[in-house]
Design an enzyme around this catalytic site. Structure first.
Site, PDB file in Angstrom:
ATOM      1  N   SER A 104       3.286 -88.780 -53.427  1.00  0.00           N
ATOM      2  CA  SER A 104       2.875 -88.851 -52.021  1.00  0.00           C
ATOM      3  C   SER A 104       3.356 -90.158 -51.391  1.00  0.00           C
ATOM      4  CB  SER A 104       1.367 -88.653 -51.908  1.00  0.00           C
ATOM      5  OG  SER A 104       0.991 -88.358 -50.588  1.00  0.00           O
ATOM      6  N   ASP A 130       1.324 -76.914 -50.419  1.00  0.00           N
ATOM      7  CA  ASP A 130       0.938 -78.260 -50.003  1.00  0.00           C
ATOM      8  C   ASP A 130       0.639 -78.272 -48.496  1.00  0.00           C
ATOM      9  OD1 ASP A 130       0.801 -81.036 -49.462  1.00  0.00           O
ATOM     10  OD2 ASP A 130       2.243 -81.492 -51.044  1.00  0.00           O
ATOM     11  N   HIS A 173      -1.233 -80.124 -52.592  1.00  0.00           N
ATOM     12  CA  HIS A 173      -0.636 -81.455 -52.682  1.00  0.00           C
ATOM     13  C   HIS A 173      -0.777 -82.021 -54.092  1.00  0.00           C
ATOM     14  CE1 HIS A 173       1.042 -85.037 -51.048  1.00  0.00           C
ATOM     15  NE2 HIS A 173      -0.058 -85.769 -51.136  1.00  0.00           N
TER      16      HIS A 173
END
Length: 266
Positions: A94, A218, A246
């Site tokens: 991320s 996601d 995610h």
């Protein structure tokens, strides 16, 4: 251990195991403990786990400034230099994936032989006129405003978007507790960086073998991000996680660890 990256700024680094070093950069707004379920297994497979709590997060110092990608990439270089790491695998998840990309471009991949981008917030986290993917800047502004107003509630709402599969309530509470260890100002300033930074010019500077792990479901960094990174990084391939949101590191933790080990040892 604590590693000083600049005057009055020390980062906590969890360094365990022997073998091929894999440097883990966590996502916003957690810390390296999010990789607990990889850390439990990897050292037994000949992997040296090096988990970095980025500035402002976990057990690291929480200075007022330095939450832009350049400074956080410089922090990573200081850790790699202090540990004397070479031929390492860099794994960024991320926001950590965005920082990993900036690191590779800004520091010419110093000490890194392979790159893993997992649910990376890249090449851009927010929509632009020529980039229709991701959250809008207004949506990130709302997250920032909610952080000023009620950070635990913001974390609870954001956590509800994180995983595709339903996990236990104790797990969700534990995961939220990681985010609560961050500095409030750190959480806000990193969200500003996520909103505003653009990594499109960094992608073609990456030359090492790169694998892109990305959840097909996601809701935070849409799967289209993976395609954009794949187009921009010449020596890259995508590993889709069909059942993941995610948080593929936990939604499909067995596959995540298996694919990572295969890539590390290839």
């Amino acid at each position: 251990m604590l590693i000083e990256t600049e005057k009055h700024v020390q980062l906590f680094v969890h360094d365990i195991g022997e073998g091929t070093p894999v440097v883990f950069l966590h996502g916003w707004p957690a810390n390296n403990d999010m990789f607990e379920y990889q850390r439990n297994l990897l050292p037994a497979e000949g992997v040296r786990y090096i988990g970095v709590d980025m500035r402002g997060y976990g057990k690291s110092d929480k200075p007022w400034d330095g939450y832009d990608y350049d400074t956080m990439a410089d922090d990573v270089k200081a850790v790699i230099d202090k540990l004397g790491v070479s031929d390492a695998v860099l794994l960024g998840f991320s926001m950590g994936g965005a920082i990993a990309i900036r690191y590779m471009a800004r520091h010419n991949g110093h000490g890194i032989s392979k790159l893993v981008l997992a649910g990376a917030a890249a090449p851009i986290f927010t929509q632009r006129d020529d980039y229709p993917y991701g959250l809008t800047k207004e949506e990130v502004n709302d997250i920032i405003a909610n952080t000023y107003k009620d950070r635990p509630a913001m974390i609870d709402e954001f956590g509800g978007m994180f995983f595709n599969k339903k996990h236990s309530e104790p797990f969700q509470q534990w995961f939220a507790s990681l985010a609560l260890q961050a500095g409030g100002h750190s959480t806000i300033k990193s969200a500003v960086a996520l909103r505003d930074e653009d990594l499109r010019g960094d992608l073609d500077k990456i030359s090492v073998p790169t694998v892109i792990f990305h959840g097909k479901k996601d809701q935070i960094c849409p799967f289209e991000f993976a395609g954009e990174m794949n187009k921009g990084i010449s020596n890259s391939r995508i590993v889709p996680f069909e059942e993941s949101g995610h948080g593929s590191f936990y939604d499909e933790r067995e596959k995540f660890t298996e694919e990572l080990l295969q890539f590390v040892k290839s």
